[in-house]
Design an enzyme around this catalytic site. Structure first.
Site, PDB file in Angstrom:
ATOM      1  N   VAL A  11       0.851  -0.987  -0.248  1.00 44.29           N
ATOM      2  CA  VAL A  11      -0.455  -0.050  -0.223  1.00 44.29           C
ATOM      3  C   VAL A  11       0.751   1.854  -0.138  1.00 44.29           C
ATOM      4  O   VAL A  11       0.607   2.019  -0.450  1.00 44.29           O
ATOM      5  CB  VAL A  11      -1.233   0.142   1.354  1.00 44.29           C
ATOM      6  CG1 VAL A  11      -1.558   1.053   1.288  1.00 44.29           C
ATOM      7  CG2 VAL A  11      -2.034  -0.853   0.775  1.00 44.29           C
ATOM      8  N   PHE A 150      -8.875   0.937  -0.714  1.00 43.38           N
ATOM      9  CA  PHE A 150      -9.111  -0.453  -1.154  1.00 43.38           C
ATOM     10  C   PHE A 150      -9.151  -0.510  -2.246  1.00 43.38           C
ATOM     11  O   PHE A 150      -9.023  -1.367  -3.018  1.00 43.38           O
ATOM     12  CB  PHE A 150     -10.631   0.414  -1.651  1.00 43.38           C
ATOM     13  CG  PHE A 150     -12.478   1.317  -0.442  1.00 43.38           C
ATOM     14  CD1 PHE A 150     -11.809   0.373   0.329  1.00 43.38           C
ATOM     15  CD2 PHE A 150     -11.638   2.602  -0.278  1.00 43.38           C
ATOM     16  CE1 PHE A 150     -13.174   0.408   0.998  1.00 43.38           C
ATOM     17  CE2 PHE A 150     -12.072   3.341   0.993  1.00 43.38           C
ATOM     18  CZ  PHE A 150     -12.710   2.033   1.509  1.00 43.38           C
ATOM     19  N   GLY A 258      -6.764 -16.146  -0.635  1.00 42.31           N
ATOM     20  CA  GLY A 258      -5.679 -15.508   0.697  1.00 42.31           C
ATOM     21  C   GLY A 258      -5.391 -14.977   0.066  1.00 42.31           C
ATOM     22  O   GLY A 258      -6.317 -13.897   0.108  1.00 42.31           O
ATOM     23  N   CYS A 261      -5.100  -9.673   3.242  1.00 47.03           N
ATOM     24  CA  CYS A 261      -5.750  -8.939   3.781  1.00 47.03           C
ATOM     25  C   CYS A 261      -7.675  -9.719   3.890  1.00 47.03           C
ATOM     26  O   CYS A 261      -8.456  -9.627   5.184  1.00 47.03           O
ATOM     27  CB  CYS A 261      -6.638  -8.255   2.164  1.00 47.03           C
ATOM     28  SG  CYS A 261      -5.060  -6.997   2.481  1.00 47.03           S
TER      29      CYS A 261
HETATM   30  P1  NAD Z   1       3.181  -4.460   4.097  1.00 51.02           P
HETATM   31  O1  NAD Z   1       3.959  -6.057   5.253  1.00 51.02           O
HETATM   32  O2  NAD Z   1       3.711  -4.897   2.558  1.00 51.02           O
HETATM   33  O3  NAD Z   1       3.775  -3.218   4.318  1.00 51.02           O
HETATM   34  C1  NAD Z   1       4.135  -2.746   5.809  1.00 51.02           C
HETATM   35  C2  NAD Z   1       5.224  -2.305   5.587  1.00 51.02           C
HETATM   36  O4  NAD Z   1       5.195  -1.329   7.146  1.00 51.02           O
HETATM   37  C3  NAD Z   1       6.253  -2.840   5.252  1.00 51.02           C
HETATM   38  O5  NAD Z   1       7.705  -2.360   4.456  1.00 51.02           O
HETATM   39  C4  NAD Z   1       6.780  -2.460   7.358  1.00 51.02           C
HETATM   40  O6  NAD Z   1       8.508  -2.461   6.706  1.00 51.02           O
HETATM   41  C5  NAD Z   1       6.947  -1.393   7.201  1.00 51.02           C
HETATM   42  N1  NAD Z   1       6.982  -0.920   8.629  1.00 51.02           N
HETATM   43  C6  NAD Z   1       6.227  -1.444  10.171  1.00 51.02           C
HETATM   44  N2  NAD Z   1       6.946  -0.794  11.038  1.00 51.02           N
HETATM   45  C7  NAD Z   1       7.381   0.179  10.766  1.00 51.02           C
HETATM   46  C8  NAD Z   1       7.093   1.003  11.472  1.00 51.02           C
HETATM   47  N3  NAD Z   1       7.727   1.018  12.531  1.00 51.02           N
HETATM   48  N4  NAD Z   1       7.531   2.569  10.968  1.00 51.02           N
HETATM   49  C9  NAD Z   1       7.758   2.426   9.530  1.00 51.02           C
HETATM   50  N5  NAD Z   1       7.637   1.669   9.150  1.00 51.02           N
HETATM   51  C10 NAD Z   1       7.153   0.354   9.824  1.00 51.02           C
HETATM   52  O7  NAD Z   1       1.940  -4.122   4.016  1.00 51.02           O
HETATM   53  P2  NAD Z   1       0.568  -3.928   2.753  1.00 51.02           P
HETATM   54  O8  NAD Z   1      -0.053  -5.302   2.198  1.00 51.02           O
HETATM   55  O9  NAD Z   1       1.229  -2.165   2.310  1.00 51.02           O
HETATM   56  O10 NAD Z   1      -0.395  -3.773   4.314  1.00 51.02           O
HETATM   57  C11 NAD Z   1      -0.488  -2.115   4.932  1.00 51.02           C
HETATM   58  C12 NAD Z   1      -1.968  -2.638   5.705  1.00 51.02           C
HETATM   59  O11 NAD Z   1      -2.990  -1.986   4.620  1.00 51.02           O
HETATM   60  C13 NAD Z   1      -2.713  -3.902   6.035  1.00 51.02           C
HETATM   61  O12 NAD Z   1      -3.279  -2.816   7.252  1.00 51.02           O
HETATM   62  C14 NAD Z   1      -3.830  -3.703   5.149  1.00 51.02           C
HETATM   63  O13 NAD Z   1      -4.931  -4.694   5.753  1.00 51.02           O
HETATM   64  C15 NAD Z   1      -3.807  -2.823   4.426  1.00 51.02           C
HETATM   65  N6  NAD Z   1      -4.181  -3.360   3.616  1.00 51.02           N
HETATM   66  C16 NAD Z   1      -3.373  -3.603   2.563  1.00 51.02           C
HETATM   67  C17 NAD Z   1      -3.594  -3.646   1.117  1.00 51.02           C
HETATM   68  C18 NAD Z   1      -3.107  -4.651   0.004  1.00 51.02           C
HETATM   69  O14 NAD Z   1      -3.538  -4.270  -1.264  1.00 51.02           O
HETATM   70  N7  NAD Z   1      -2.145  -5.187   0.166  1.00 51.02           N
HETATM   71  C19 NAD Z   1      -5.367  -3.213   0.135  1.00 51.02           C
HETATM   72  C20 NAD Z   1      -5.875  -2.082   1.114  1.00 51.02           C
HETATM   73  C21 NAD Z   1      -5.363  -2.039   2.592  1.00 51.02           C
HETATM   74  C1  UGA Z   2      -8.840  -7.087  -1.914  1.00 53.52           C
HETATM   75  C2  UGA Z   2     -10.106  -6.315  -2.022  1.00 53.52           C
HETATM   76  O1  UGA Z   2     -10.450  -6.243  -3.663  1.00 53.52           O
HETATM   77  C3  UGA Z   2      -9.603  -5.098  -1.966  1.00 53.52           C
HETATM   78  O2  UGA Z   2     -10.789  -3.785  -2.076  1.00 53.52           O
HETATM   79  C4  UGA Z   2      -8.895  -4.577  -0.549  1.00 53.52           C
HETATM   80  O3  UGA Z   2      -8.662  -2.798  -0.839  1.00 53.52           O
HETATM   81  C5  UGA Z   2      -7.468  -5.315  -0.271  1.00 53.52           C
HETATM   82  O4  UGA Z   2      -7.981  -7.029  -0.404  1.00 53.52           O
HETATM   83  C6  UGA Z   2      -7.748  -5.119   0.923  1.00 53.52           C
HETATM   84  O5  UGA Z   2      -7.849  -4.827   1.468  1.00 53.52           O
HETATM   85  O6  UGA Z   2      -6.199  -5.296   0.880  1.00 53.52           O
HETATM   86  P1  UGA Z   2      -6.853  -7.899  -3.331  1.00 53.52           P
HETATM   87  O7  UGA Z   2      -6.042  -9.354  -1.971  1.00 53.52           O
HETATM   88  O8  UGA Z   2      -6.098  -7.401  -3.569  1.00 53.52           O
HETATM   89  O9  UGA Z   2      -7.765  -7.077  -2.817  1.00 53.52           O
HETATM   90  O10 UGA Z   2      -6.975  -9.498  -4.594  1.00 53.52           O
HETATM   91  P2  UGA Z   2      -8.444  -9.778  -5.005  1.00 53.52           P
HETATM   92  O11 UGA Z   2      -9.063  -9.641  -6.335  1.00 53.52           O
HETATM   93  O12 UGA Z   2      -9.699  -9.068  -3.788  1.00 53.52           O
HETATM   94  O13 UGA Z   2      -8.716 -11.052  -4.298  1.00 53.52           O
HETATM   95  C7  UGA Z   2      -8.633 -11.507  -3.049  1.00 53.52           C
HETATM   96  C8  UGA Z   2      -9.000 -13.102  -2.840  1.00 53.52           C
HETATM   97  O14 UGA Z   2     -10.155 -13.782  -3.679  1.00 53.52           O
HETATM   98  C9  UGA Z   2      -7.783 -14.338  -4.077  1.00 53.52           C
HETATM   99  O15 UGA Z   2      -6.701 -14.809  -3.615  1.00 53.52           O
HETATM  100  C10 UGA Z   2      -8.358 -14.570  -5.549  1.00 53.52           C
HETATM  101  O16 UGA Z   2      -8.063 -15.036  -6.387  1.00 53.52           O
HETATM  102  C11 UGA Z   2      -9.984 -14.494  -4.414  1.00 53.52           C
HETATM  103  N1  UGA Z   2     -11.338 -14.415  -5.377  1.00 53.52           N
HETATM  104  C12 UGA Z   2     -11.634 -13.172  -6.128  1.00 53.52           C
HETATM  105  C13 UGA Z   2     -12.473 -16.007  -5.987  1.00 53.52           C
HETATM  106  O17 UGA Z   2     -11.910 -16.373  -5.464  1.00 53.52           O
HETATM  107  N2  UGA Z   2     -13.041 -15.335  -6.231  1.00 53.52           N
HETATM  108  C14 UGA Z   2     -13.482 -14.124  -7.070  1.00 53.52           C
HETATM  109  O18 UGA Z   2     -13.986 -14.147  -7.715  1.00 53.52           O
HETATM  110  C15 UGA Z   2     -12.824 -12.935  -6.793  1.00 53.52           C
END
Ligand code: NAD
Ligand code: UGA
Length: 450
Positions: A11, A150, A258, A261
């Site tokens: 993110v 999102f 999986g 999230c």
């Molecule tokens: P990530 O694990 O990829 O990244 C987190 C980063 O934060 C790492 O690089 C880590 O080293 C750093 N970090 C940890 N502690 C720290 C500190 N004290 N100071 C500075 N940096 C620090 O995580 P992500 O997948 O980017 O997710 C971040 C958040 O956003 C989560 O709450 C997740 O649920 C949410 N989110 C993720 C997605 C997604 O698609 N990955 C989408 C929407 C929301």
């Molecule tokens: C999901 C949401 O779509 C994002 O809006 C949200 O920001 C994010 O989680 C989050 O909070 O981290 P993401 O996990 O990147 O995004 O991927 P998706 O495309 O939503 O897929 C999630 C999982 O569901 C995958 O394992 C995918 O294979 C599975 N999936 C998705 C299904 O099995 N069936 C479907 O119809 C769609």
């Protein structure tokens, strides 16, 4: 505007690059020194379409730079986005808030008056209020807001630059005004901007992910019924989704969800609801989780059946390691979970993935990895399609039949033309399609699986 982005994972790094692209001056901060060193040379820590070019340009134009110092961030900017992880706690279902809490505690003493901390991480409802109380003990001149994210992995740059909506949870007009200013190009372009109380903003995120996860488990529950009745879940999903009130998106049956999230977010939401005495309202999320995990067991069971009832001494080829196509993320990957279970039952398991092998290897060193589909399939007793990378649709079943020991295939993602595989001599199975002759491949979902 000068902005810091704390946490440069999936993110944070995308958010930082996109804010710089909007014209802001951005400092990305992380505790991971190697990551910051690479980012300073515009090397992205993740595979995300469009990110490399965006990083290269914004770093070259000096609108984006990186540091490991929160004190430097506090001096540089008065707006700080918090994008650190909120994983599941090691010992229970709730969110582990230690990283978010640490950032707020560590930056607070350094904040300039008029600073705004903006959380983007996914957090339990009540977090903004809790952190605001904590912040008050250090500074009376700063505020905290929540602006949930999102984005979907694999579309992160696109989703960040063109969000379907912006949601901000604020407690003062100036905080709202600052966020509107930051996102002005998007708001001017017509992106809906929803301003609300922080608790509502936190719940919007929990509700959105819970709804999407529920939709996936619903169709997978239908797959189980289809399999028991000789019906076909792909045809069912096509017909049900045609109702505009239901829609086709997130109705793709298969191995289930999986990633970093959905699994942890539905568990954390249920745990938080129980904590505040309204657990019954979202008790269904436990079933959503159970249905999801059951698809992994069903996949292992069907695969075991295809190799004669035991994996001992068998060779298993796995197509896909990432939790979904278009991403190199293997966190809670259903594909790797299935592969590791089969390995534990005595098979030699060879995994192919075009992007995620390097991330998978350290987590599951007992599996073998290759970047060559034919190598993965050499002498295989069964081939498992577990992540729907588009290139797997282009495999020639006739060509591969000569490579394997026994031409058995299980399509757990409904991405292959199984009629063509069957005509080429393969024994085919697919979740939710017990005996159906009509083995059309599912249309790729227009979102995640595309
Ligand atoms: P990530 O694990 O990829 O990244 C987190 C980063 O934060 C790492 O690089 C880590 O080293 C750093 N970090 C940890 N502690 C720290 C500190 N004290 N100071 C500075 N940096 C620090 O995580 P992500 O997948 O980017 O997710 C971040 C958040 O956003 C989560 O709450 C997740 O649920 C949410 N989110 C993720 C997605 C997604 O698609 N990955 C989408 C929407 C929301
Ligand atoms: C999901 C949401 O779509 C994002 O809006 C949200 O920001 C994010 O989680 C989050 O909070 O981290 P993401 O996990 O990147 O995004 O991927 P998706 O495309 O939503 O897929 C999630 C999982 O569901 C995958 O394992 C995918 O294979 C599975 N999936 C998705 C299904 O099995 N069936 C479907 O119809 C769609």
């Amino acid at each position: 505007m000068r902005i810091s982005v704390i946490g440069t994972g999936y993110v944070g790094v995308v958010h930082a690059a996109c804010l710089a692209n909007l014209g802001h001056e951005v400092l990305g901060v992380d505790i991971d020194e190697a990551r910051i060193a690479a980012l300073s040379q515009a090397r992205a820590p993740i595979y995300e379409p469009g990110l490399d070019a965006l990083l290269a340009r914004t770093v070259r134009e000096k609108r984006l730079r990186f540091s490991t110092s929160l004190a430097e961030a506090a001096q540089f900017a008065r707006t700080h986005f918090v994008c650190v992880g909120t994983p599941q706690q090691p010992t229970g279902p709730a969110a582990d808030m230690r990283y978010v809490d640490a950032v707020v505690d560590d930056i607070a003493p350094h904040l300039q008056p008029g600073s705004l901390i903006v959380g983007k991480s996914t957090v339990p409802v009540g977090t903004t209020a809790r952190l605001a109380e904590r912040l008050k003990t250090t500074t009376s001149h700063s505020e905290i807001a929540w602006n949930p994210e999102f984005l979907r992995e694999g579309f992160a740059v696109h989703d960040t630059m063109h969000p379907e909506r912006l949601v901000v949870g604020v407690t003062s007009p100036w905080a709202e005004a600052r966020l509107r200013e930051i996102y002005r190009p998007m708001v001017d372009a017509g992106v809906p901007f929803f301003s609300m109380a922080p608790s509502t903003a936190e719940l919007v995120k929990a509700a959105a992910n819970s709804f999407l996860a529920t939709k996936i488990s619903f169709i997978n529950a239908m797959a189980e019924i289809c399999e028991a009745t000789g019906a076909d879940v792909v045809t069912l999903a096509d017909a049900v989704g045609e109702d505009a009130r239901i829609g086709h998106q997130f109705l793709q049956p298969g191995l289930g969800f999986g990633g970093s999230c959905f699994p942890k977010d539905i568990r954390a939401f249920a745990a938080r609801a129980e904590e505040i005495g309204v657990g019954e309202a979202v008790a269904f999320l436990h079933q959503v989780d159970e249905i999801n995990i059951r698809q992994r067991r069903r996949t292992v069971d069907i695969a075991r059946g295809l190799v004669g009832g035991s994996f001992a001494g068998r060779n298993v080829a796995v197509l896909g390691a990432a939790f979904k196509p278009g991403s190199d993320d293997v966190r809670d990957s259903p594909a790797l979970d299935v592969a590791a279970t089969i390995r534990d039952e005595g098979a030699d398991v060879r995994v192919h993935d075009p992007e995620a092998v390097d991330n998978a290897r350290p987590l599951f060193p007992e599996l073998q990895y290759t970047l060559d589909v034919s190598k993965a399939c050499e002498d295989a007793d069964v081939l498992l399609h577990l992540t729907a990378w588009p290139e797997y649709r282009r495999i020639s079943p006739a060509g591969l039949a000569a490579t394997v020991r026994s031409p058995n295939i299980l399509d757990a993602r409904h991405g292959l033309d199984l009629a063509a595989w069957r005509s080429a001599g393969w024994t085919v199975r697919a979740l939710g399609r017990a005996t159906a002759d009509d083995l059309r491949s599912a249309a790729p979902a227009c979102t995640a699986e595309a």
